[in-house]
Design an enzyme around this catalytic site. Sequence first.
Site, PDB file in Angstrom:
ATOM      1  N   ASP A   8       0.765  -0.982  -0.065  1.00  0.00           N
ATOM      2  CA  ASP A   8       0.150  -0.240   0.043  1.00  0.00           C
ATOM      3  C   ASP A   8       0.818   1.159   0.020  1.00  0.00           C
ATOM      4  O   ASP A   8       2.214   1.095   0.369  1.00  0.00           O
ATOM      5  CB  ASP A   8      -0.985   0.084   1.240  1.00  0.00           C
ATOM      6  CG  ASP A   8      -1.708   1.242   1.332  1.00  0.00           C
ATOM      7  OD1 ASP A   8      -2.397   1.653   0.490  1.00  0.00           O
ATOM      8  OD2 ASP A   8      -2.082   1.779   2.339  1.00  0.00           O
ATOM      9  N   ASP A  10       0.051   4.876   0.919  1.00  0.00           N
ATOM     10  CA  ASP A  10      -0.200   5.995   2.153  1.00  0.00           C
ATOM     11  C   ASP A  10      -0.206   5.127   3.582  1.00  0.00           C
ATOM     12  O   ASP A  10      -1.081   4.180   3.561  1.00  0.00           O
ATOM     13  CB  ASP A  10      -1.591   6.812   1.946  1.00  0.00           C
ATOM     14  CG  ASP A  10      -1.342   7.755   0.714  1.00  0.00           C
ATOM     15  OD1 ASP A  10      -0.556   8.361   0.283  1.00  0.00           O
ATOM     16  OD2 ASP A  10      -2.560   7.639   0.037  1.00  0.00           O
ATOM     17  N   ASP A  16       0.665   9.259   5.861  1.00  0.00           N
ATOM     18  CA  ASP A  16      -0.777   9.456   5.431  1.00  0.00           C
ATOM     19  C   ASP A  16      -1.095  10.724   5.736  1.00  0.00           C
ATOM     20  O   ASP A  16      -0.748  11.377   6.654  1.00  0.00           O
ATOM     21  CB  ASP A  16      -1.751   8.224   6.096  1.00  0.00           C
ATOM     22  CG  ASP A  16      -2.871   8.175   5.184  1.00  0.00           C
ATOM     23  OD1 ASP A  16      -3.070   8.933   4.235  1.00  0.00           O
ATOM     24  OD2 ASP A  16      -3.460   7.247   5.586  1.00  0.00           O
ATOM     25  N   GLN A  53      -6.786   5.532  -4.492  1.00  0.00           N
ATOM     26  CA  GLN A  53      -6.526   7.091  -4.633  1.00  0.00           C
ATOM     27  C   GLN A  53      -7.753   7.873  -4.966  1.00  0.00           C
ATOM     28  O   GLN A  53      -7.856   8.149  -6.170  1.00  0.00           O
ATOM     29  CB  GLN A  53      -5.351   7.346  -5.695  1.00  0.00           C
ATOM     30  CG  GLN A  53      -4.260   6.798  -5.343  1.00  0.00           C
ATOM     31  CD  GLN A  53      -3.614   7.521  -3.984  1.00  0.00           C
ATOM     32  OE1 GLN A  53      -3.821   8.757  -3.828  1.00  0.00           O
ATOM     33  NE2 GLN A  53      -2.971   6.941  -3.114  1.00  0.00           N
ATOM     34  N   CYS A  90      -6.547   2.688  -7.480  1.00  0.00           N
ATOM     35  CA  CYS A  90      -8.073   2.780  -7.820  1.00  0.00           C
ATOM     36  C   CYS A  90      -8.338   4.310  -7.529  1.00  0.00           C
ATOM     37  O   CYS A  90      -8.317   4.803  -6.641  1.00  0.00           O
ATOM     38  CB  CYS A  90      -9.067   2.146  -6.964  1.00  0.00           C
ATOM     39  SG  CYS A  90     -10.697   2.258  -6.710  1.00  0.00           S
TER      40      CYS A  90
END
Length: 185
Positions: A8, A10, A16, A53, A90
Amino acid sequence: MGYIVFLDRDGVINIDSSEYVKNESEFEFIPKSPEAIALLCKNGFHVIVITNQSLIGRKMATRKALDTIFKKMKEGVKKAGGDIKDIFFCPHTPEACCSCRKPKPGLILDAQKKYQIDLAQSCMVGDSAKDIECARNAGCSKTLLVKTGNGSKAEQQLYQKGITPDFIGSDLYETALWIIKNVKI
C-alpha cells in the site's frame, strides 16, 4: 516472475494525511521506507504498489498531479537503490462500488494478469484492514500489517473480524526484514 511484495502507499511508504496527499510537496516518505524497498529488491523480491486514490474521484487532484507524486516516490526509492516495478491504483470513491477499490481484490488481480503472478508467491503489506482483506480476497500467501499510518486502528478492526495478519511490524523496514528472513523465494 519471482516473489511479489504488494505495498500500500499512504501510511506504509509515505506519511498519510486525513486531508489526502494532493501534490508532490505533500508527499513525505516515512523514515527508512525507501531503504526498506531497496532491501527487498536487493534480496530478490519485486515490489508493486497497490493503492486506493479516491482523491481523483473526489476531484481533489488531477491524474497528472497523481503521476507527479508517483514519480517522486519512484525516484526516492531508486535513489535508495530500490525499484517499484509498477503501480496499480483505484481512482474511485467508495460510493462508486467498483471492483478495484480495496478491500476488493481488483488491483491485485490486474497486476496478476499483467505479470502472470502466482499469488501463492506474493504478500501484501498495508496499514489498514482494507489492505489485509484485499490480500486475503486475492489469495496472497501472506498478509503483513505495519503500525505506521492507520496500523494500530487496523489491528483492532482485524481482531474484531477474526483476521490475524501473518506479521505486524512497527514500520516497513522492520516488515521488510521479516519478509527477507521468513519468505523463501
